[in-house]
Design an enzyme around this catalytic site. Structure first.
Site, short mmCIF file in Angstrom:
data_model
loop_
_atom_site.label_atom_id
_atom_site.label_comp_id
_atom_site.label_asym_id
_atom_site.label_seq_id
_atom_site.Cartn_x
_atom_site.Cartn_y
_atom_site.Cartn_z
N SER A 10 0.83 -1.21 0.00
CA SER A 10 0.00 0.00 0.00
C SER A 10 0.86 1.27 0.00
CB SER A 10 -0.91 0.01 1.23
OG SER A 10 -1.60 -1.20 1.33
N GLY A 12 4.22 1.62 -0.11
CA GLY A 12 5.31 1.59 -1.09
C GLY A 12 4.80 2.01 -2.47
N ARG A 35 6.79 -12.92 -8.54
CA ARG A 35 6.15 -11.62 -8.32
C ARG A 35 6.45 -10.68 -9.48
NH1 ARG A 35 2.04 -11.00 -6.37
NH2 ARG A 35 2.31 -8.91 -5.56
N ALA A 130 -3.65 4.16 2.98
CA ALA A 130 -3.81 3.53 1.66
C ALA A 130 -4.09 2.06 1.87
CB ALA A 130 -2.53 3.69 0.85
N LYS A 183 2.98 7.54 18.33
CA LYS A 183 2.08 6.73 17.49
C LYS A 183 1.90 5.35 18.10
CE LYS A 183 -0.05 5.88 13.41
NZ LYS A 183 0.49 4.94 12.46
N ASN A 201 -13.62 2.00 16.14
CA ASN A 201 -12.88 2.87 17.08
C ASN A 201 -13.84 3.65 17.99
OD1 ASN A 201 -10.69 1.95 15.69
ND2 ASN A 201 -10.28 3.86 14.59
P1 NAD Z 1 1.48 -3.87 2.83
O1 NAD Z 1 1.32 -5.22 3.43
O2 NAD Z 1 0.38 -3.31 2.00
O3 NAD Z 1 2.81 -3.84 1.94
C1 NAD Z 1 4.00 -4.44 2.31
C2 NAD Z 1 4.61 -5.02 1.05
O4 NAD Z 1 5.93 -5.49 1.37
C3 NAD Z 1 3.85 -6.23 0.49
O5 NAD Z 1 3.60 -6.01 -0.88
C4 NAD Z 1 4.82 -7.39 0.68
O6 NAD Z 1 4.71 -8.38 -0.32
C5 NAD Z 1 6.14 -6.65 0.58
N1 NAD Z 1 7.27 -7.42 1.12
C6 NAD Z 1 7.40 -8.02 2.32
N2 NAD Z 1 8.58 -8.64 2.41
C7 NAD Z 1 9.23 -8.43 1.24
C8 NAD Z 1 10.47 -8.85 0.71
N3 NAD Z 1 11.32 -9.60 1.41
N4 NAD Z 1 10.81 -8.46 -0.54
C9 NAD Z 1 9.96 -7.70 -1.28
N5 NAD Z 1 8.75 -7.29 -0.85
C10 NAD Z 1 8.40 -7.65 0.41
O7 NAD Z 1 1.84 -2.89 4.03
P2 NAD Z 1 1.55 -1.33 4.16
O8 NAD Z 1 0.12 -1.11 4.48
O9 NAD Z 1 2.13 -0.61 2.98
O10 NAD Z 1 2.36 -0.98 5.47
C11 NAD Z 1 3.76 -0.80 5.53
C12 NAD Z 1 4.06 -0.26 6.92
O11 NAD Z 1 3.47 1.05 7.02
C13 NAD Z 1 3.44 -1.08 8.05
O12 NAD Z 1 4.29 -1.10 9.14
C14 NAD Z 1 2.15 -0.34 8.38
O13 NAD Z 1 1.71 -0.52 9.71
C15 NAD Z 1 2.57 1.10 8.14
N6 NAD Z 1 1.48 2.02 7.81
C16 NAD Z 1 0.56 1.69 6.86
C17 NAD Z 1 -0.45 2.60 6.56
C18 NAD Z 1 -1.48 2.30 5.51
O14 NAD Z 1 -2.45 3.08 5.37
N7 NAD Z 1 -1.37 1.24 4.72
C19 NAD Z 1 -0.51 3.83 7.22
C20 NAD Z 1 0.47 4.14 8.17
C21 NAD Z 1 1.46 3.23 8.45
O1 KPL Z 2 -3.54 4.39 13.54
C1 KPL Z 2 -4.59 3.82 13.78
C2 KPL Z 2 -4.72 2.43 13.30
O2 KPL Z 2 -5.82 1.97 12.98
O3 KPL Z 2 -3.68 1.75 13.20
C3 KPL Z 2 -5.63 4.50 14.62
C4 KPL Z 2 -6.87 3.74 14.87
C5 KPL Z 2 -5.95 5.83 13.99
C6 KPL Z 2 -5.02 4.80 16.00
O4 KPL Z 2 -4.72 3.65 16.68
#
Ligand code: NAD
Ligand code: KPL
Length: 304
Positions: A10, A12, A35, A130, A183, A201
């Site tokens: 998401s 990335g 992939r 995302a 956070k 929530n």
């Molecule tokens: P995601 O699961 O959508 O994406 C992670 C990607 O990494 C996957 O496509 C997976 O296949 C890939 N991956 C894992 N190991 C790999 C490897 N060895 N080689 C190549 N690719 C590899 O995760 P995300 O939602 O993008 O989240 C990433 C981080 O950001 C997490 O820690 C999440 O908590 C944080 N985060 C996400 C959001 C959000 O809205 N998605 C918001 C804030 C923070």
């Molecule tokens: O960051 C969040 C999550 O869902 O991971 C919220 C709910 C906004 C706070 O914990």
């Protein structure tokens, strides 16, 4: 300078597509040949934003196989995948490599940095939202802000301006650990309870005493870590977020509901471990951690 993106999920993909849209050179690093073949079949990454879909045919290769040294890398995997993903490109990193570690929680960033002592590891904390609605498709669900910083100190990199011009709102943080701790504490006060009470929530307003109990212990932990203001502001911030995101399901709730591994090891378990290390009594956090692990075990999901 090429932006290498490892972790085309998401966030990335959200970074890769915006950088590509701005005309900056981007290269995706995919896990393996399978992939890569799946990606090539799709013809690129699709960004869905404001009801519009755009396909970006960003070049890609497998992580371990390209010959070119990597100078700038965004590692955007889940926290539990970060070390292995970083190891898969370690041999390709240039001596002056800069790596952005975009993971929630704490612990994975330090583990990666310890394995790559020559690289400059910057940590990121993001409030952008995302999700993926298909393979190599990302939906931009919520605008936000990303903070970047260096635990070891040093100046902000000049390329922050490139991110801004690619419409990736970033801000340099002089204390990125405080950002990440804030956070983490917020996530620990909200996310596990939404899983245990099986609720949105906003419904945590019905469990105000339990939320306040966790905030109290997390506040003491923040204080012990040296984040006095964060400790004081925690409960108010938690209440504000519960209210502002009342209709949403937390990310941990969604992970459990979809049978996906959670990042518990880098959130609640990390808070419990850090509290123990500092001899803090955290009976409520420990009890919630235990209950959550039991629930995960029952669902057949990893407890860490
Ligand atoms: P995601 O699961 O959508 O994406 C992670 C990607 O990494 C996957 O496509 C997976 O296949 C890939 N991956 C894992 N190991 C790999 C490897 N060895 N080689 C190549 N690719 C590899 O995760 P995300 O939602 O993008 O989240 C990433 C981080 O950001 C997490 O820690 C999440 O908590 C944080 N985060 C996400 C959001 C959000 O809205 N998605 C918001 C804030 C923070
Ligand atoms: O960051 C969040 C999550 O869902 O991971 C919220 C709910 C906004 C706070 O914990």
């Amino acid at each position: 300078m090429i932006w290498y993106i490892l972790g085309a999920g998401s966030l990335g993909s959200l970074w890769a597509t915006r950088l590509a849209r701005a005309g900056q050179p981007v290269q995706l690093l995919l896990r393996d040949r399978q992939r890569l073949a799946a990606y090539r079949e799709r013809g690129g990454l699709t960004l869905c934003e404001d009801g519009r879909e755009t396909l970006y045919p960003i070049p890609a290769e497998t992580a371990g196989h390209g010959g070119t040294p990597i100078h700038r890398l965004l590692l955007a995997s889940k926290a539990y995948d970060a070390e292995e993903a970083a190891a898969s490109v370690a041999a390709r990193l240039a001596p002056d490599a800069e790596i952005i570690l975009l993971q929630n929680g704490l612990g994975s960033q330090q583990a990666v940095a310890a394995h790559l002592p020559r690289a400059r590891c910057l940590y990121a904390s993001s409030t952008e939202g995302a999700f993926r609605d298909g393979d190599f498709r990302v939906v931009f669900a919520g605008r936000g802000q990303t903070w970047l910083g260096d635990e070891r100190g040093g100046p902000a990199p000049a390329w922050l301006a490139d991110l801004e011009s690619a419409e990736i709102p970033v801000q340099w943080s002089g204390d990125i650990l405080e950002r990440l701790w804030r956070k983490l504490a917020l996530n620990c006060a909200i996310n596990p309870l939404t899983v245990l009470h099986h609720c949105r929530n906003g419904e945590l307003a019905n469990h105000a005493e339990e939320v306040a109990g966790l905030c109290d212990e997390l506040g003491h932990l923040l204080h012990a870590c040296g984040y006095t203001l964060a400790a004081r502001e925690l409960q108010g911030e938690v209440e504000r977020v519960i209210d502002a995101t009342a209709r949403n399901f937390s990310s941990m709730y969604q992970d459990v509901a979809n049978g996906r591994r959670t990042e518990i090891a880098y959130l609640l378990a990390h808070a419990c471990n850090e509290g123990r290390r500092r001899n803090l009594a955290q009976p409520r956090l420990e009890a919630v951690h235990l209950r959550l692990r039991e629930l995960l075990r029952q669902r057949g999901l990893p407890e860490a």
